[in-house]
Write a protein that holds these residues in place. Structure first.
Motif, PDB file in Angstrom:
ATOM      1  N   ALA A 186       0.847  -1.189   0.000  1.00  0.00           N
ATOM      2  CA  ALA A 186       0.000   0.000   0.000  1.00  0.00           C
ATOM      3  C   ALA A 186       0.881   1.236   0.000  1.00  0.00           C
ATOM      4  N   ALA A 187       0.510   2.233  -0.785  1.00  0.00           N
ATOM      5  CA  ALA A 187       1.230   3.502  -0.808  1.00  0.00           C
ATOM      6  C   ALA A 187       0.740   4.366   0.350  1.00  0.00           C
TER       7      ALA A 187
ATOM      8  N   PRO B 196       6.534   9.946   1.960  1.00  0.00           N
ATOM      9  CA  PRO B 196       5.737   8.808   1.492  1.00  0.00           C
ATOM     10  C   PRO B 196       6.574   7.533   1.412  1.00  0.00           C
ATOM     11  N   PHE B 197       5.951   6.401   1.664  1.00  0.00           N
ATOM     12  CA  PHE B 197       6.623   5.099   1.588  1.00  0.00           C
ATOM     13  C   PHE B 197       5.575   4.045   1.267  1.00  0.00           C
ATOM     14  N   GLU B 198       6.012   2.818   1.094  1.00  0.00           N
ATOM     15  CA  GLU B 198       5.108   1.695   0.869  1.00  0.00           C
ATOM     16  C   GLU B 198       5.268   0.691   2.002  1.00  0.00           C
TER      17      GLU B 198
ATOM     18  N   PHE C 174      -6.033   2.836   5.449  1.00  0.00           N
ATOM     19  CA  PHE C 174      -4.995   2.698   4.424  1.00  0.00           C
ATOM     20  C   PHE C 174      -5.105   1.367   3.694  1.00  0.00           C
ATOM     21  N   GLY C 175      -6.069   0.536   4.084  1.00  0.00           N
ATOM     22  CA  GLY C 175      -6.230  -0.768   3.460  1.00  0.00           C
ATOM     23  C   GLY C 175      -5.299  -1.832   4.003  1.00  0.00           C
TER      24      GLY C 175
ATOM     25  N   ARG D 191       8.917  -0.514   1.784  1.00  0.00           N
ATOM     26  CA  ARG D 191       9.837  -0.070   0.719  1.00  0.00           C
ATOM     27  C   ARG D 191       9.863   1.446   0.717  1.00  0.00           C
ATOM     28  N   GLY D 192      10.977   1.978   0.276  1.00  0.00           N
ATOM     29  CA  GLY D 192      11.145   3.415   0.149  1.00  0.00           C
ATOM     30  C   GLY D 192      12.577   3.776   0.449  1.00  0.00           C
TER      31      GLY D 192
END
Length: 246
Positions: free
Chosen positions: A7-8, A31-33, A148-149, A211-212
């Protein structure tokens, strides 16, 4: 190979609490995932040749094994691994685009999803806890997600983060967050911090990938190597009944 659903997460701010020092700090996040679900037994089995094949969250996974999983997943997808090792000393290269563990600030921000209370919804609807009477981790996605899901950030299994718990008191212990299937409601809160040695594994502790990459050196998303060194130095009053490490 099972794909990783990410999710972003938008940038924002989160307030972290240091119980020993009785301080709060506001962290600004880029922002990150982050994984929609905790990493499953199936994914660990495929990537590291161990464990059972199921959709339950992987548990009894040490912090070190979780870090190695992140690198293996990065290499599988042709991404730059986030970590290098010198024995059990792990260095995070914050500019790498590969999979990694979330920082504590990222984890809490992603868990809260804009909520300010201890839970992002009625606990019975969003988290597997002791109230459900289950004897182990349950298949991911069985409760409601946050805004955010993300599923299972509360309950089911605790989740390793990158950060140290409190290096002045606990040396190399790393943080895990979120509460587990055997915990009462008091422990299953967005702000609750626990941790353990990086070599330890527990039947209610797993992990979630992030991730990011960031244009920095030794600092990102609320964490810095310099801050770790400072926190390892004992300062201020010693809590009652507590002796710092020697």
């Amino acid at each position: 190979m099972t794909e990783f659903a990410l999710a972003a997460i938008p940038g924002g701010t989160v307030v972290l609490h240091d119980a020993r020092r009785k301080t709060r700090r506001t962290v600004e996040l880029s922002p990150f995932e982050i994984g929609v679900y905790p990493v499953t037994e199936e994914q660990v089995a495929q990537m590291l040749d161990g464990g059972r094949h199921s959709r339950r969250p992987a548990s009894e996974v040490s912090w070190l094994r979780a870090v190695r999983f992140c690198n293996a997943a990065s290499e599988w997808e042709g991404l730059d691994p986030a970590y290098t090792y010198d024995g059990e000393q792990v260095t995070w290269h914050v500019d790498a685009d590969g999979y990694r563990l979330p920082t504590e600030a990222e984890w809490e921000f992603a868990c809260r999803a804009g909520s300010s209370g201890p839970h992002y919804g009625p606990l019975a609807d969003v988290a597997w806890t002791s109230a459900d009477g289950v004897r182990g981790p349950q298949d991911v996605g069985g409760k409601h997600p946050n805004l955010f899901g993300l599923f299972d950030t509360l309950g089911n299994v605790w989740e390793w983060c990158w950060d140290y718990l409190d290096p002045a008191r606990y040396a190399d212990y790393r943080v895990f967050r979120g509460g587990g299937f055997a915990d009462d409601a008091w422990s299953v809160r967005a702000s609750t911090r626990r941790g353990g040695p990086p070599r330890s594994s527990h039947d209610d502790v797993g992990f979630r990938i992030a991730r990011g990459g960031f244009d920095a050196d030794g600092a990102a998303q609320g964490w810095s190597a310099q801050a770790d060194l400072q926190r390892a130095e004992m300062d201020g009053p010693v809590p009652f009944g507590w002796t710092p490490l020697r």
